[in-house]
Design a protein around this motif. Structure first.
Motif, PDB file in Angstrom:
ATOM      1  N   SER A 139       0.830  -1.203   0.000  1.00  0.00           N
ATOM      2  CA  SER A 139       0.000   0.000   0.000  1.00  0.00           C
ATOM      3  C   SER A 139       0.869   1.259   0.000  1.00  0.00           C
ATOM      4  O   SER A 139       0.651   2.189  -0.764  1.00  0.00           O
ATOM      5  N   ARG A 140       1.873   1.241   0.874  1.00  0.00           N
ATOM      6  CA  ARG A 140       2.771   2.408   0.939  1.00  0.00           C
ATOM      7  C   ARG A 140       3.529   2.599  -0.362  1.00  0.00           C
ATOM      8  O   ARG A 140       3.713   3.721  -0.839  1.00  0.00           O
ATOM      9  N   LEU A 141       3.997   1.483  -0.930  1.00  0.00           N
ATOM     10  CA  LEU A 141       4.775   1.591  -2.167  1.00  0.00           C
ATOM     11  C   LEU A 141       3.919   2.109  -3.319  1.00  0.00           C
ATOM     12  O   LEU A 141       4.384   2.917  -4.132  1.00  0.00           O
ATOM     13  N   ILE A 142       2.677   1.660  -3.394  1.00  0.00           N
ATOM     14  CA  ILE A 142       1.791   2.150  -4.457  1.00  0.00           C
ATOM     15  C   ILE A 142       1.573   3.645  -4.299  1.00  0.00           C
ATOM     16  O   ILE A 142       1.704   4.423  -5.242  1.00  0.00           O
ATOM     17  N   ARG A 143       1.265   4.028  -3.079  1.00  0.00           N
ATOM     18  CA  ARG A 143       1.005   5.452  -2.830  1.00  0.00           C
ATOM     19  C   ARG A 143       2.252   6.291  -3.130  1.00  0.00           C
ATOM     20  O   ARG A 143       2.186   7.320  -3.774  1.00  0.00           O
ATOM     21  N   ARG A 144       3.380   5.801  -2.640  1.00  0.00           N
ATOM     22  CA  ARG A 144       4.625   6.544  -2.855  1.00  0.00           C
ATOM     23  C   ARG A 144       4.977   6.610  -4.335  1.00  0.00           C
ATOM     24  O   ARG A 144       5.424   7.637  -4.832  1.00  0.00           O
ATOM     25  N   SER A 145       4.764   5.502  -5.052  1.00  0.00           N
ATOM     26  CA  SER A 145       5.095   5.483  -6.475  1.00  0.00           C
ATOM     27  C   SER A 145       4.213   6.457  -7.248  1.00  0.00           C
ATOM     28  O   SER A 145       4.692   7.165  -8.139  1.00  0.00           O
ATOM     29  N   LEU A 146       2.930   6.482  -6.893  1.00  0.00           N
ATOM     30  CA  LEU A 146       2.024   7.421  -7.572  1.00  0.00           C
ATOM     31  C   LEU A 146       2.438   8.864  -7.278  1.00  0.00           C
ATOM     32  O   LEU A 146       2.391   9.721  -8.152  1.00  0.00           O
ATOM     33  N   GLU A 147       2.856   9.099  -6.033  1.00  0.00           N
ATOM     34  CA  GLU A 147       3.310  10.455  -5.688  1.00  0.00           C
ATOM     35  C   GLU A 147       4.555  10.822  -6.486  1.00  0.00           C
ATOM     36  O   GLU A 147       4.699  11.950  -6.964  1.00  0.00           O
ATOM     37  N   LYS A 148       5.461   9.846  -6.613  1.00  0.00           N
ATOM     38  CA  LYS A 148       6.686  10.118  -7.378  1.00  0.00           C
ATOM     39  C   LYS A 148       6.345  10.433  -8.835  1.00  0.00           C
ATOM     40  O   LYS A 148       6.935  11.340  -9.442  1.00  0.00           O
ATOM     41  N   LEU A 149       5.412   9.681  -9.380  1.00  0.00           N
ATOM     42  CA  LEU A 149       4.999   9.935 -10.763  1.00  0.00           C
ATOM     43  C   LEU A 149       4.416  11.335 -10.897  1.00  0.00           C
ATOM     44  O   LEU A 149       4.726  12.062 -11.829  1.00  0.00           O
ATOM     45  N   ARG A 150       3.574  11.686  -9.942  1.00  0.00           N
ATOM     46  CA  ARG A 150       2.955  13.011 -10.011  1.00  0.00           C
ATOM     47  C   ARG A 150       3.999  14.108  -9.899  1.00  0.00           C
ATOM     48  O   ARG A 150       3.942  15.118 -10.595  1.00  0.00           O
ATOM     49  N   GLU A 151       4.937  13.906  -8.993  1.00  0.00           N
ATOM     50  CA  GLU A 151       5.999  14.908  -8.842  1.00  0.00           C
ATOM     51  C   GLU A 151       6.803  15.029 -10.125  1.00  0.00           C
ATOM     52  O   GLU A 151       7.145  16.119 -10.575  1.00  0.00           O
ATOM     53  N   GLU A 152       7.103  13.886 -10.708  1.00  0.00           N
ATOM     54  CA  GLU A 152       7.957  13.880 -11.883  1.00  0.00           C
ATOM     55  C   GLU A 152       7.295  14.567 -13.062  1.00  0.00           C
ATOM     56  O   GLU A 152       7.926  15.288 -13.821  1.00  0.00           O
ATOM     57  N   ILE A 153       6.003  14.335 -13.208  1.00  0.00           N
ATOM     58  CA  ILE A 153       5.338  14.924 -14.375  1.00  0.00           C
ATOM     59  C   ILE A 153       4.688  16.268 -14.035  1.00  0.00           C
ATOM     60  O   ILE A 153       4.029  16.859 -14.860  1.00  0.00           O
ATOM     61  N   GLY A 154       4.942  16.721 -12.812  1.00  0.00           N
ATOM     62  CA  GLY A 154       4.337  17.969 -12.381  1.00  0.00           C
ATOM     63  C   GLY A 154       4.643  19.138 -13.291  1.00  0.00           C
ATOM     64  O   GLY A 154       3.839  20.053 -13.467  1.00  0.00           O
ATOM     65  N   GLU A 155       5.820  19.103 -13.900  1.00  0.00           N
ATOM     66  CA  GLU A 155       6.239  20.208 -14.754  1.00  0.00           C
ATOM     67  C   GLU A 155       5.610  20.095 -16.142  1.00  0.00           C
ATOM     68  O   GLU A 155       5.593  21.046 -16.899  1.00  0.00           O
ATOM     69  N   LEU A 156       5.125  18.906 -16.455  1.00  0.00           N
ATOM     70  CA  LEU A 156       4.599  18.687 -17.791  1.00  0.00           C
ATOM     71  C   LEU A 156       3.155  19.156 -17.907  1.00  0.00           C
ATOM     72  O   LEU A 156       2.457  19.344 -16.918  1.00  0.00           O
ATOM     73  N   ASP A 157       2.729  19.293 -19.120  1.00  0.00           N
ATOM     74  CA  ASP A 157       1.322  19.543 -19.393  1.00  0.00           C
ATOM     75  C   ASP A 157       0.521  18.388 -18.797  1.00  0.00           C
ATOM     76  O   ASP A 157       0.856  17.232 -18.959  1.00  0.00           O
ATOM     77  N   SER A 158      -0.530  18.696 -18.108  1.00  0.00           N
ATOM     78  CA  SER A 158      -1.285  17.640 -17.437  1.00  0.00           C
ATOM     79  C   SER A 158      -1.816  16.596 -18.408  1.00  0.00           C
ATOM     80  O   SER A 158      -2.082  15.458 -18.039  1.00  0.00           O
ATOM     81  N   THR A 159      -1.975  16.976 -19.684  1.00  0.00           N
ATOM     82  CA  THR A 159      -2.484  15.990 -20.646  1.00  0.00           C
ATOM     83  C   THR A 159      -1.439  14.953 -20.998  1.00  0.00           C
ATOM     84  O   THR A 159      -1.739  13.940 -21.595  1.00  0.00           O
ATOM     85  N   GLN A 160      -0.190  15.228 -20.624  1.00  0.00           N
ATOM     86  CA  GLN A 160       0.865  14.251 -20.917  1.00  0.00           C
ATOM     87  C   GLN A 160       1.111  13.327 -19.732  1.00  0.00           C
ATOM     88  O   GLN A 160       1.987  12.491 -19.781  1.00  0.00           O
ATOM     89  N   VAL A 161       0.316  13.534 -18.712  1.00  0.00           N
ATOM     90  CA  VAL A 161       0.564  12.804 -17.490  1.00  0.00           C
ATOM     91  C   VAL A 161       0.632  11.307 -17.731  1.00  0.00           C
ATOM     92  O   VAL A 161      -0.303  10.704 -18.240  1.00  0.00           O
TER      93      VAL A 161
END
Lengths: 308, 132
Positions: free
Chosen positions: A276-298
């Motif tokens: 559970s923690r790893l899924i949540r953390r991984s999703l957060e990492k993904l969001r952080e990583e693509i935070g700079e990108l256009d949201s449509t490229q998420v």
């Protein structure tokens, strides 16, 4: 093992041959010789010490990485033995073994040949120290009352016990009953687990994030091969490069294979709470990583067409 | 008769904690499994994150409705076409918002409300969902 092989293994000073051309110390052979503590007692103690010394010299004098790996393999039973002492404190045994292995690797890397001590003597406090540090440092990112921390740790154990017996994820009520707490306390404790930081088992053995060092995941466990066989193109998506193999594998199992957290926990060999923690953390990492990108490229793979 | 809890929370990530607690409490009352509650939280958080990027409001409305043992989360009202597209259209093989929602809840749809819409996430009661 031939007589010649035996002679060379028993002779720690037999360093004439350059690395790679000396008698091959077969991994299985070494593991078989290392074996359990009982095995270790069974064979000559001197032989064992000389084998350690031989491998340590190969590593420290010639930089023979294979000798280092063999030492790690040989001493994993010691790590497991020491980790078992701390397994009742609410952390998953496999995680403690991996943390303890960091101590072992540090001990091997820092071992001073001139001191004349046994590797076991030097490695044991390093392994124990690393495990203790894990308990001390993993910490909580915000102040969480001790009672809730303890309940959270207790819940980890209870979930691990209930999932196999129920064959499904437990309800909050079932958890509360098993943990001798109220459902409200369980919910509160689970919410506080958001503030709980796990040590990354992808950290390099020396504790740094250099790319040259293999992570612990490269040393331990048998699932990493499965990580490599995962060919879903999502692994190429923006952001996924920032995830380690295990995180990508877990996300793949959860969101593309449709496995439940319990099923993933069983397959990967960690607790459901950890999944559970790893899924949540991984999703957060993904969001952080693509935070700079256009949201449509998420989280879209390269080359995909998307009309924005 | 449906039971409803309406929340109006600041459009900030810190508000997620309140939403999670409400979902957890209601899920516990419905005897949802821990994983079901977790999945519903993950879906709501994913939607929340996307909405923060695409909407320009200061507050979000979240209404949680219990009907026949099912738990529905109505979020919005939203106006962003981009958010709606992210909710409704996914790329095969992508871990986008659409896939995240569809893999964590049993039903996802957008509900028209005047000139806006709500995103509705439904988690079915125990034994009728997908994760048991």
């Amino acid at each position: 093992m031939s007589g010649r092989d035996e002679r060379r293994v028993n002779d720690p000073l037999d360093l004439q041959a350059p690395p790679g051309q000396e008698r091959a110390l077969d991994g299985d052979d070494v593991e078989g010789r290392a074996g359990t503590a009982a095995d270790r007692q069974g064979r000559g103690r001197d032989d064992s010490e000389k084998l350690d010394q031989y491998l340590l010299r190969r590593y420290h004098l010639y930089g023979d990485r294979k000798a280092r790996e063999q030492l790690i393999t040989m001493y994993l039973p010691l790590v497991r033995s020491l980790a078992r002492r701390y397994a009742s404190r609410g952390e998953h045994f496999d995680d403690l073994v991996q943390v303890g292995a960091i101590g072992l690797i540090k001990a091997i890397d820092r071992f001073d040949l001139s001191r004349g001590v046994e590797l076991t003597t030097y490695a044991t406090p390093n392994i124990v120290g690393e495990i203790k540090r894990y308990f001390r440092d993993k910490g909580w990112s915000v102040r969480v009352p001790r009672g809730l921390q303890e309940l959270n740790i207790r819940l980890n154990k209870v979930i691990d016990e209930l999932v196999p017996s129920l064959q499904r994820s437990p309800t909050v009520k079932e958890l509360a009953e098993a943990a001798n707490a109220t459902p409200e306390e369980v919910l509160e404790a689970l919410e506080t687990s958001q503030a709980y930081n796990s040590v990354s088992l992808q950290a390099s053995p020396n504790g740094e994030s250099g790319e040259e060092d293999a992570g612990l995941i490269d040393y331990l466990g048998g699932e990493e091969e499965a990580y490599d066989t995962m060919e879903d193109r999502t692994t190429l998506a923006p952001g996924f490069a920032k995830l380690d193999k295990r995180e990508r594998y877990i996300l793949h199992l959860r969101f593309f294979e449709g496995l439940t957290q319990s099923q993933i926990a069983e397959r990967v060999g960690i607790s459901q709470m950890h999944v559970s923690r790893l899924i949540r953390r991984s999703l957060e990492k993904l969001r952080e990583e693509i935070g700079e990108l256009d949201s449509t490229q998420v989280m879209r793979p390269p080359g995909s067409v998307h009309d924005s | 008769m449906a039971e409803r809890i309406s929340l109006e929370v600041p459009a900030t990530l810190s508000a997620l904690c309140s939403v999670r607690m409400v979902l957890g409490g209601l899920g516990a009352g419905l005897d949802y499994s821990l994983e079901d509650v977790e999945n519903l939280s993950l879906a709501t958080e994913g939607l929340f994150h996307a909405a923060l990027q695409t909407e320009s409001c200061e507050r979000f409305s979240v209404e949680v409705v219990i009907t026949d043992g099912d738990l529905s989360v109505y979020s919005g009202e939203f106006r962003s076409a981009d958010l709606r597209r992210q909710v409704e259209d996914g790329d095969e093989g992508c871990l986008d918002l659409c896939r995240l929602l569809r893999e964590t809840v049993d039903e996802v749809h957008c509900r028209e409300v005047d000139d806006a819409y709500q995103v509705v996430l439904v988690k079915r009661g125990r034994g009728r969902g997908t994760s048991e």
